[in-house]
Enzyme design. Structure first.
Site, PDB file in Angstrom:
ATOM      1  CE  LYS A  58      -4.303   1.701   2.944  1.00  0.00           C
ATOM      2  NZ  LYS A  58      -4.694   2.289   4.062  1.00  0.00           N
ATOM      3  CB  SER A  68      -7.306   4.696   2.656  1.00  0.00           C
ATOM      4  OG  SER A  68      -6.602   3.088   3.764  1.00  0.00           O
ATOM      5  CB  SER A  92      -8.547   1.569   5.748  1.00  0.00           C
ATOM      6  OG  SER A  92      -8.979   3.210   6.252  1.00  0.00           O
TER       7      SER A  92
END
Length: 358
Positions: free
Chosen positions: A30, A109, A133
């Site tokens: 990520k 996210s 997230s």
């Protein structure tokens, strides 16, 4: 996938990889938090770090453990700007679409991570979670999204904690088995970590296939301030029935703190102050000030709010979070699990993609 490391990954795969349990398995990191590897780009979904070709100065313990387990990093995944929002549509890299319906969001996210795993690009992708997230995108793309307890996975060496302990790091996968095996790799404190959690009595991959004793399970079928979509309720009820058929007890009980809205007032102060600190650190790294033109209006509003939080207000907010956590944890003295919809809604339509990418 906003940064591709395909050629480097092929070279690593042809070389002498560590003989770990995931030897040769491709993984994506990520573009946020502990997904940093020294020398690689990391932009936190922002235009100003992208334009500066910002690179990581160190490698996180998480990435080092992944590599030691044999994983091969093949790229980095898209995130919303600064990772704050629950849809992945940053102006820096554009919208990430849900592979099940390209007109819908994949959440955030960790939206890029979830889209990649759901689309079968990779079997697992690094993800992180402060306010949903990991869980949000997993729900919207049909994946397993575990947010580990704080301290289970180290945030070092850069951070001891993030968002006063709200943020934890892990992954999204397609199976509980893979989630358990990956937790065996990543779990465990590193020197200097501020939290120490009890180690499991046996590997998580063994727990994933073991039959538990009958459990007492609470059920929460309503949200604090939103109606719950009928499809979400139907899935919740179907899961409750399946658990009862397996011999567990399910009752409509939950920690009252989850639905009284009390967390909103102090969590915002903690998150805003943390964002203000992150921007100050980026300013020091770049050697310039970050202005309104560098951030989307919502993030600039959060930043301004965070800058207004005093030291005593921040400490008070952290103490309020600790009190809130105790209220939640006390409920588990009488229950083993709490069953809820992950989200009160189904996957939401994307905003105007053209506008998001200008």
């Amino acid at each position: 996938v906003i940064h591709q490391h395909f050629e480097r990954a092929r070279e690593e795969a042809r070389g002498a990889l560590p003989d770990g349990p995931f030897r040769g398995v491709p993984i994506l990191l990520k573009d946020l938090g502990c997904g940093h590897a020294q020398g690689d780009p990391i932009h936190w979904g922002t235009r100003f770090l992208r334009d500066a070709d910002h690179r990581a100065a160190s490698t996180s313990h998480l990435v080092a453990k992944l590599r030691a387990a044999g994983f091969v990093v093949v790229g980095r995944t898209n995130v919303p700007e600064l990772g704050v929002w629950l849809t992945t549509e940053p102006a820096s890299y554009g919208a990430t679409r849900n592979p099940w319906d390209l007109a819908r969001s994949c959440g955030g996210s960790s939206g890029g991570a979830a889209a990649a795993v759901a689309a079968r690009m990779v079997p697992v992708a690094h993800a992180s979670d402060g306010g949903g997230s990991i869980r949000n995108p997993a729900s919207q793309t049909g994946l397993v999204g575990l947010k580990p307890s704080r301290g289970r996975v180290s945030l070092g060496p850069v951070w001891g904690e993030s968002w006063a302990g709200l943020i934890t790091e892990f992954a999204v996968t397609r199976t509980v088995r893979d989630t358990a095996a990956l937790l065996d790799v990543l779990a465990g404190p590193m020197p200097g970590d501020p939290f120490l959690v009890e180690r499991p009595s046996r590997p998580y991959r063994m727990e994933a296939t073991a039959l538990p004793e009958p459990l007492r399970i609470g059920l929460l079928a309503h949200a604090h301030d939103l109606p719950v979509h009928p499809e979400c309720l139907a899935a919740l009820r179907a899961t409750a029935r399946a658990l009862e058929e397996l011999g567990h007890t399910v009752v409509e009980e939950h920690p009252s703190a989850l639905t009284d809205g009390s967390i909103d007032s102090f969590a915002v102060s903690v998150i805003g102050a943390a964002q203000a600190l992150a921007i100050e650190q980026f300013e020091a790294s770049l050697g310039r000030k970050i202005g309104p033109a560098d951030l989307d209006p919502d993030n600039w509003m959060v930043l301004e709010m965070g800058r207004s939080v005093t030291a005593s207000q921040y400490i008070g907010a952290v103490e309020a979070m600790h009190h809130y956590a105790r209220r939640i944890a006390a409920w588990w003295e009488d229950f083993d699990l709490l069953l809820t919809p992950t989200l009160p809604i189904t996957a939401t339509p994307l905003a105007d993609v053209d506008e998001a990418t200008t």
